[in-house]
Design a protein around this motif. Structure first.
Motif, PDB file in Angstrom:
ATOM      1  N   GLY A 188       0.712  -1.144  -0.161  1.00 39.57           N
ATOM      2  CA  GLY A 188      -0.125  -0.149  -0.042  1.00 39.57           C
ATOM      3  C   GLY A 188       0.833   1.216  -0.074  1.00 39.57           C
ATOM      4  O   GLY A 188       2.226   1.148   0.216  1.00 39.57           O
ATOM      5  N   PRO A 189       0.164   2.268  -0.377  1.00 37.93           N
ATOM      6  CA  PRO A 189       1.061   3.662  -0.107  1.00 37.93           C
ATOM      7  C   PRO A 189       1.690   3.962   1.031  1.00 37.93           C
ATOM      8  O   PRO A 189       1.342   3.674   2.166  1.00 37.93           O
ATOM      9  CB  PRO A 189       0.034   4.738  -0.343  1.00 37.93           C
ATOM     10  CG  PRO A 189      -1.279   3.898  -0.837  1.00 37.93           C
ATOM     11  CD  PRO A 189      -1.121   2.681  -0.433  1.00 37.93           C
ATOM     12  N   GLY A 190       3.262   4.225   1.057  1.00 38.03           N
ATOM     13  CA  GLY A 190       3.886   4.892   1.912  1.00 38.03           C
ATOM     14  C   GLY A 190       4.658   3.654   2.476  1.00 38.03           C
ATOM     15  O   GLY A 190       5.508   3.591   3.513  1.00 38.03           O
ATOM     16  N   HIS A 191       4.403   2.013   2.161  1.00 39.52           N
ATOM     17  CA  HIS A 191       5.202   1.142   2.488  1.00 39.52           C
ATOM     18  C   HIS A 191       6.671   1.204   2.189  1.00 39.52           C
ATOM     19  O   HIS A 191       6.912   1.667   0.980  1.00 39.52           O
ATOM     20  CB  HIS A 191       4.449  -0.214   2.081  1.00 39.52           C
ATOM     21  CG  HIS A 191       5.005  -1.338   2.630  1.00 39.52           C
ATOM     22  ND1 HIS A 191       4.890  -2.001   3.551  1.00 39.52           N
ATOM     23  CD2 HIS A 191       6.356  -2.115   1.785  1.00 39.52           C
ATOM     24  CE1 HIS A 191       5.751  -3.276   3.762  1.00 39.52           C
ATOM     25  NE2 HIS A 191       6.304  -3.281   2.550  1.00 39.52           N
ATOM     26  N   ASP A 202      11.847   6.683   2.010  1.00 39.51           N
ATOM     27  CA  ASP A 202      11.016   7.210   1.131  1.00 39.51           C
ATOM     28  C   ASP A 202      11.448   8.557   0.509  1.00 39.51           C
ATOM     29  O   ASP A 202      10.877   8.911  -0.724  1.00 39.51           O
ATOM     30  CB  ASP A 202       9.502   7.146   1.681  1.00 39.51           C
ATOM     31  CG  ASP A 202       8.974   5.828   1.794  1.00 39.51           C
ATOM     32  OD1 ASP A 202       8.240   5.423   2.650  1.00 39.51           O
ATOM     33  OD2 ASP A 202       9.435   4.857   0.967  1.00 39.51           O
ATOM     34  N   HIS A 249       1.695   1.143  -7.173  1.00 44.99           N
ATOM     35  CA  HIS A 249       3.024   1.269  -6.614  1.00 44.99           C
ATOM     36  C   HIS A 249       3.715   2.423  -7.064  1.00 44.99           C
ATOM     37  O   HIS A 249       4.219   3.206  -5.921  1.00 44.99           O
ATOM     38  CB  HIS A 249       3.975   0.066  -6.856  1.00 44.99           C
ATOM     39  CG  HIS A 249       5.195   0.020  -6.311  1.00 44.99           C
ATOM     40  ND1 HIS A 249       5.405   0.400  -5.034  1.00 44.99           N
ATOM     41  CD2 HIS A 249       6.486  -0.076  -6.960  1.00 44.99           C
ATOM     42  CE1 HIS A 249       6.738   0.325  -4.550  1.00 44.99           C
ATOM     43  NE2 HIS A 249       7.603   0.323  -5.641  1.00 44.99           N
ATOM     44  N   ARG A 265       2.429   5.259  -7.905  1.00 46.74           N
ATOM     45  CA  ARG A 265       1.712   6.171  -7.145  1.00 46.74           C
ATOM     46  C   ARG A 265       2.209   6.430  -5.785  1.00 46.74           C
ATOM     47  O   ARG A 265       2.128   7.534  -5.126  1.00 46.74           O
ATOM     48  CB  ARG A 265       0.005   6.001  -7.167  1.00 46.74           C
ATOM     49  CG  ARG A 265      -0.805   7.127  -6.625  1.00 46.74           C
ATOM     50  CD  ARG A 265      -2.146   6.745  -6.802  1.00 46.74           C
ATOM     51  NE  ARG A 265      -2.757   6.773  -8.006  1.00 46.74           N
ATOM     52  CZ  ARG A 265      -3.331   5.640  -8.337  1.00 46.74           C
ATOM     53  NH1 ARG A 265      -3.466   4.485  -7.918  1.00 46.74           N
ATOM     54  NH2 ARG A 265      -3.845   5.626  -9.857  1.00 46.74           N
ATOM     55  N   SER A 266       2.344   5.266  -5.074  1.00 47.70           N
ATOM     56  CA  SER A 266       2.696   5.453  -3.476  1.00 47.70           C
ATOM     57  C   SER A 266       4.108   5.863  -3.572  1.00 47.70           C
ATOM     58  O   SER A 266       4.393   6.735  -2.454  1.00 47.70           O
ATOM     59  CB  SER A 266       2.573   3.890  -3.124  1.00 47.70           C
ATOM     60  OG  SER A 266       3.894   3.171  -3.521  1.00 47.70           O
TER      61      SER A 266
END
Length: 366
Positions: A41-44, A54, A356, A358-359
């Protein structure tokens, strides 16, 4: 031309995020060395990565030709304040639009693009020049509060930016002419064997008929007494190397990629590639030895025209040889990518690749 690119999602083997390609095992295979698994998911972040991992200075989007890089970049630009820096040794040339699948004027108007149409086809452009230009552009884009997205398939350019590269000697017309004459007499496989004696690493990476790269490697050795490999290897990390994340669109089925390559090359021919090459030849100041005219597609068309082919024979010959050369290019690109630290995105599953990517963009830059 945009017509030369299959649309995002074309020939996808899955219908949405999380779907496995037909025939794939239920249990996920261990990712290859140099890759990181896709997040859930986003931010992982990959396990063990620091909290600040990140936040980077630029994001790269690489992959073999016809893997869908442009489509994904445009989809991301619709959601994030991006500026695209082209990482493509062919897109730098003006007047070479169809055979390079150059972004259309409308696409470039919608999203700022850099390092496209910056040179005349008579000029040369090096990896060292790219690294300097890209570093400057990254700073300028960030100063505008936007995200630098570096998109393309010239892996040596990515490597030069990330790892640094010693300045290579400029091309020497006299040395190149002599090497060409020797190749005409003995053949490029014999020149490849000669290269293996002085630069085994480069020779192993090249096909025996890869005349452009064999010639350059021999030229560099003759001019410097050093193998090309030494210029591509640095003993230490450059002090100014910006932190980045490199995403790579890669297929898990080579036949899928080959089909897309064939379709795209057919679209280029239908879109006027041969007319474009005729116009370049008519200029009178270009020749097959120039880096621009050695680009895949242009080289095969030029050689076929030199052989006197015309009409259907010209079209079929260029389609066959151009598609084969593009498949070889894709193979070399994938070989480069396997040696790079990257996060692999599923080229055959555009929706999942977009999730991915986008995340990564949502995580932001430093």
């Amino acid at each position: 031309m945009s017509a030369a690119r299959p649309p995002v999602g074309a020939h996808s083997l899955s219908e949405g995020p999380g779907r496995r390609p037909e025939g794939a095992p239920v249990s996920a295979a261990r990712p290859p060395v140099g890759t990181r698994p896709l997040p859930e998911g986003p931010g992982h972040r990959p396990e063990g990565a620091p909290a600040c991992a990140d936040r980077v200075e630029w994001i790269g989007l690489a992959g073999p030709t016809a893997s869908g890089k442009t489509g994904l970049a445009l989809a991301l630009a619709a959601e994030f304040p991006l500026e695209v820096v082209s990482v493509d040794s062919a897109l730098v040339y003006r007047g070479m639009d169809i055979g390079t699948a150059k972004p259309t004027p409308a696409e470039r108007a919608a999203v700022p693009h850099h390092l496209i149409d910056i040179l005349d086809p008579t000029e040369a452009y090096s990896a060292a020049q790219f690294a300097a230009d890209a570093a400057r552009l990254i700073g300028e884009i960030r100063s505008r509060g936007r995200v630098p997205l570096l998109v393309g398939g010239t892996m040596l350019y990515f490597k030069a930016l990330v790892d640094g590269i010693d300045a290579l000697p400029p091309a020497d017309p006299a040395v190149r002419a002599r090497l060409d004459a020797e190749a005409a007499q003995h053949g490029w496989p014999a020149m490849h064997a000669r290269l293996a004696l002085v630069d085994t690493v480069t020779a192993t990476r090249l096909a025996p008929n890869d005349s452009q790269r064999i010639q350059r490697a021999l030229e560099v050795f003759e001019l410097t007494g050093r193998p090309l490999t030494e210029f591509h290897t640095r003993d230490s990390e450059p002090a100014a190397a910006p932190r980045h994340r490199l995403l790579s669109l890669e297929p898990n089925d080579r036949a899928w990629l080959h089909a897309r390559i064939g379709e795209r090359f057919a679209q280029m021919l239908a879109g006027g590639l041969l007319d474009e090459v005729h116009a370049l030849r008519a200029r009178g100041d270009l020749h097959p030895g120039l880096p621009s005219m050695r680009c895949v597609g242009y080289r095969q068309a030029w050689e076929a025209m030199d052989a006197g082919l015309a009409g259907d024979a010209l079209v079929s010959t260029v389609r066959e040889r151009g598609s084969a050369a593009t498949r070889q290019l894709a193979k070399r690109q994938l070989t480069w990518l396997r040696s790079m630290d990257r996060e692999v995105l599923p080229a055959q599953d555009p929706p999942r690749a977009l999730v991915h990517a986008r995340s990564v963009l949502a995580a932001g830059t430093a």
